[in-house]
Each structure stands twice: as structure tokens, then as C-alpha cells.
Design a protein around this motif. Structure first.
Motif, PDB file in Angstrom:
ATOM      1  N   UNK A  70     -15.590   2.650  -7.530  1.00  0.00           N
ATOM      2  CA  UNK A  70     -15.404   1.815  -8.719  1.00  0.00           C
ATOM      3  C   UNK A  70     -13.924   1.475  -8.876  1.00  0.00           C
ATOM      4  N   UNK A  71     -13.658   0.450  -9.667  1.00  0.00           N
ATOM      5  CA  UNK A  71     -12.263   0.123  -9.991  1.00  0.00           C
ATOM      6  C   UNK A  71     -11.600   1.313 -10.668  1.00  0.00           C
ATOM      7  N   UNK A  72     -12.351   1.975 -11.548  1.00  0.00           N
ATOM      8  CA  UNK A  72     -11.812   3.124 -12.283  1.00  0.00           C
ATOM      9  C   UNK A  72     -11.396   4.244 -11.323  1.00  0.00           C
ATOM     10  N   UNK A  73     -12.234   4.529 -10.330  1.00  0.00           N
ATOM     11  CA  UNK A  73     -11.920   5.568  -9.344  1.00  0.00           C
ATOM     12  C   UNK A  73     -10.636   5.216  -8.594  1.00  0.00           C
ATOM     13  N   UNK A  79      -2.803   5.469 -10.134  1.00  0.00           N
ATOM     14  CA  UNK A  79      -2.003   6.154 -11.157  1.00  0.00           C
ATOM     15  C   UNK A  79      -1.342   7.400 -10.574  1.00  0.00           C
ATOM     16  N   UNK A  80      -2.061   8.126  -9.706  1.00  0.00           N
ATOM     17  CA  UNK A  80      -1.464   9.292  -9.049  1.00  0.00           C
ATOM     18  C   UNK A  80      -0.263   8.884  -8.196  1.00  0.00           C
ATOM     19  N   UNK A  81      -0.355   7.710  -7.559  1.00  0.00           N
ATOM     20  CA  UNK A  81       0.762   7.222  -6.731  1.00  0.00           C
ATOM     21  C   UNK A  81       2.007   6.984  -7.575  1.00  0.00           C
ATOM     22  N   UNK A  82       1.816   6.536  -8.792  1.00  0.00           N
ATOM     23  CA  UNK A  82       2.939   6.213  -9.692  1.00  0.00           C
ATOM     24  C   UNK A  82       3.651   7.449 -10.212  1.00  0.00           C
ATOM     25  N   UNK A  83       2.951   8.572 -10.248  1.00  0.00           N
ATOM     26  CA  UNK A  83       3.473   9.792 -10.854  1.00  0.00           C
ATOM     27  C   UNK A  83       4.015  10.732  -9.767  1.00  0.00           C
ATOM     28  N   UNK A  84       5.349  10.857  -9.655  1.00  0.00           N
ATOM     29  CA  UNK A  84       5.935  11.703  -8.603  1.00  0.00           C
ATOM     30  C   UNK A  84       5.533  13.177  -8.686  1.00  0.00           C
ATOM     31  N   UNK A  85       5.027  13.605  -9.837  1.00  0.00           N
ATOM     32  CA  UNK A  85       4.616  15.005  -9.960  1.00  0.00           C
ATOM     33  C   UNK A  85       3.200  15.235  -9.429  1.00  0.00           C
ATOM     34  N   UNK A  86       2.509  14.168  -9.044  1.00  0.00           N
ATOM     35  CA  UNK A  86       1.140  14.276  -8.529  1.00  0.00           C
ATOM     36  C   UNK A  86       1.082  13.803  -7.089  1.00  0.00           C
ATOM     37  N   UNK A 121     -12.675   6.254   5.998  1.00  0.00           N
ATOM     38  CA  UNK A 121     -12.259   6.688   4.671  1.00  0.00           C
ATOM     39  C   UNK A 121     -13.484   7.002   3.829  1.00  0.00           C
ATOM     40  N   UNK A 122     -13.648   8.253   3.484  1.00  0.00           N
ATOM     41  CA  UNK A 122     -14.754   8.625   2.608  1.00  0.00           C
ATOM     42  C   UNK A 122     -14.339   8.594   1.142  1.00  0.00           C
ATOM     43  N   UNK A 123     -13.058   8.787   0.896  1.00  0.00           N
ATOM     44  CA  UNK A 123     -12.505   8.785  -0.459  1.00  0.00           C
ATOM     45  C   UNK A 123     -11.370   7.759  -0.456  1.00  0.00           C
ATOM     46  N   UNK A 124     -11.353   6.804  -1.374  1.00  0.00           N
ATOM     47  CA  UNK A 124     -10.443   5.651  -1.269  1.00  0.00           C
ATOM     48  C   UNK A 124      -8.991   5.857  -1.697  1.00  0.00           C
ATOM     49  N   UNK A 125      -8.417   6.993  -1.335  1.00  0.00           N
ATOM     50  CA  UNK A 125      -7.021   7.220  -1.707  1.00  0.00           C
ATOM     51  C   UNK A 125      -6.054   6.450  -0.809  1.00  0.00           C
ATOM     52  N   UNK A 126      -6.374   6.259   0.483  1.00  0.00           N
ATOM     53  CA  UNK A 126      -5.498   5.469   1.362  1.00  0.00           C
ATOM     54  C   UNK A 126      -5.497   4.011   0.889  1.00  0.00           C
ATOM     55  N   UNK A 127      -6.657   3.518   0.512  1.00  0.00           N
ATOM     56  CA  UNK A 127      -6.775   2.160  -0.011  1.00  0.00           C
ATOM     57  C   UNK A 127      -5.948   2.002  -1.292  1.00  0.00           C
ATOM     58  N   UNK A 129      -3.282   3.720  -2.118  1.00  0.00           N
ATOM     59  CA  UNK A 129      -1.867   3.690  -1.734  1.00  0.00           C
ATOM     60  C   UNK A 129      -1.485   2.285  -1.283  1.00  0.00           C
ATOM     61  N   UNK A 130      -2.310   1.687  -0.427  1.00  0.00           N
ATOM     62  CA  UNK A 130      -2.003   0.339   0.070  1.00  0.00           C
ATOM     63  C   UNK A 130      -1.908  -0.659  -1.078  1.00  0.00           C
ATOM     64  N   UNK A 131      -2.829  -0.599  -2.013  1.00  0.00           N
ATOM     65  CA  UNK A 131      -2.788  -1.508  -3.166  1.00  0.00           C
ATOM     66  C   UNK A 131      -1.558  -1.229  -4.028  1.00  0.00           C
ATOM     67  N   UNK A 132      -1.266   0.035  -4.265  1.00  0.00           N
ATOM     68  CA  UNK A 132      -0.098   0.408  -5.060  1.00  0.00           C
ATOM     69  C   UNK A 132       1.189  -0.130  -4.439  1.00  0.00           C
ATOM     70  N   UNK A 133       1.272  -0.072  -3.108  1.00  0.00           N
ATOM     71  CA  UNK A 133       2.480  -0.517  -2.416  1.00  0.00           C
ATOM     72  C   UNK A 133       2.557  -2.035  -2.255  1.00  0.00           C
ATOM     73  N   UNK A 134       1.506  -2.767  -2.666  1.00  0.00           N
ATOM     74  CA  UNK A 134       1.599  -4.220  -2.671  1.00  0.00           C
ATOM     75  C   UNK A 134       0.654  -4.979  -1.774  1.00  0.00           C
TER      76      UNK A 134
END
Length: 196
Positions: A70-73, A79-86, A121-127, A129-134
Motif C-alpha cells: 500500500x502507499x501507507x506501507x 519516513x524511516x529514510x528521513x529519520x537518521x535515528x531509524x 523484493x518481498x518487502x518494499x524498503x529498497x523501493x 529508498x529509491x523513491x525517497x532519493x528521487x
């Protein structure tokens, strides 16, 4: 646009070969002795067949571990990418932030307009990151079916990717990313034919 050419490599021949991602759900366990040298790179890598058979067979059929994106997921991972503590993804811990920083440092993704391919990719965290980076758009090639609900992502299983390639619907990618995926291919765990 420059096109990458590698002498002796025929992309069409590879992409149109149905044996490349042939499924084989028989998954012999333990692996046949005659494949031992292939699994161990002729003894260069210690190879011990697992005591427990890993069986996540879903090539071209079943859904992945995280089958609804989902978009929310995905926005949660952004949001985790934005937060250096996560870490972008807690499942792999600090390595995910190091991976993100490597992408930032060694690619031109932040220039925008980039088309990214994620391999496995089973969990979309790499995706995320790519979106976060532009990245402008991310396509994920995964053995299992994913119900994607994010407008900047496309997900495909190998047979769909091959058909889209045949139909001329696959545009070149600017960046290809993979994390803990390629090294699993050819070992039979996902219903893929043994090809270590």
C-alpha cells in the motif's frame, strides 16, 4: 541516450529464453551431490546443506511474504529514510542506511527523472529508498505476485517481465538495485530451477 553494449552478450536471446526463469517445484533436498561443486564455487566457498529445507516456492504463482504494497506501507519506509535515528528497514538494521547512502553517493538518482529496477523484493524498503532519493518510477521484478497499490511502482513476475520485453514495453532502466536477492537465485528455494 547511450546504450550499453557488452561483447558476446545477446540480450534478446537471454530475455526470450523461457528456460532462464523456468520453474521447478521439485526442490530436491538435500541438493544432489553432483551440484556440490557449483554451490561451493569448486570448493572456494564452504558449503553445508542446511539442516532445514527452505521452501518459499512461489515463482510465477503464489504471493510473497508481503504481498500487498500500500502507499501507507511504502510511505512508512520513506519516513524511516528521513529519520537518521531509524533504519529504513529494521529487518536488516543499519545495513539498510549504509545501502541508502551508497545509492546516494554512487548513482545519479538525486538528479530526478530516473527509472529504477529492483531485482527481488518481498518487502518494499529498497523501493522506498529509491523513491525517497528521487526516483521517478520503480519497477520490481520478483518471483512472487505482489498486489501493488503505489502509483510510482510497478511490480512484475518473471513471465510478465519477459512478455513485456517481447512486446517492446520495457524501457531502459537508469539504475538497477538489489539487496539480499540475487545470491538466492538458482538455488531452488523459490521454485526456480537449480542453477547455482
Amino acid at each position: 541516450d547511450a546504450e550499453l553494449k557488452v561483447p558476446g552478450v545477446q540480450c534478446d536471446k537471454i530475455m526470450l529464453d523461457e528456460d532462464v526463469d523456468a520453474s521447478d517445484s521439485s526442490l530436491p533436498f538435500p541438493p544432489p551431490d553432483e551440484l556440490g561443486p557449483y554451490f561451493s564455487m569448486n570448493g572456494m566457498v564452504q558449503y553445508h546443506p542446511l539442516e532445514t529445507q527452505l521452501n518459499n516456492i512461489y515463482l510465477d504463482g503464489d504471493q510473497t511474504m508481503s504481498s500487498v504494497w500500500t502507499e501507507e506501507l511504502i510511505n512508512g519506509y520513506i519516513e524511516n529514510c528521513k529519520d537518521p535515528s531509524k533504519d529504513p528497514y529494521a529487518g536488516y538494521g543499519k545495513e539498510t542506511r549504509a545501502f541508502m547512502e551508497s545509492i546516494r553517493k554512487y548513482t545519479d538518482i538525486s538528479e530526478g527523472g530516473k527509472r529504477v529496477l529492483v531485482l527481488g523484493s518481498e518487502v518494499p524498503w529498497v523501493e522506498a529508498i529509491a523513491l525517497y532519493l528521487g526516483a521517478e518510477h520503480v519497477t520490481t521484478l520478483e518471483y512472487g505476485k505482489i498486489n501493488n497499490q503505489h502509483p510510482k511502482l510497478t511490480t512484475m513476475i518473471p513471465s510478465e517481465f519477459r512478455q513485456n520485453y517481447k512486446d517492446g514495453k520495457i524501457e531502459p532502466f537508469d539504475i538497477i538495485l538489489s539487496f539480499s536477492s540475487v545470491e538466492h537465485t538458482g538455488l531452488g528455494r523459490y521454485g526456480d530451477a537449480l542453477n547455482p
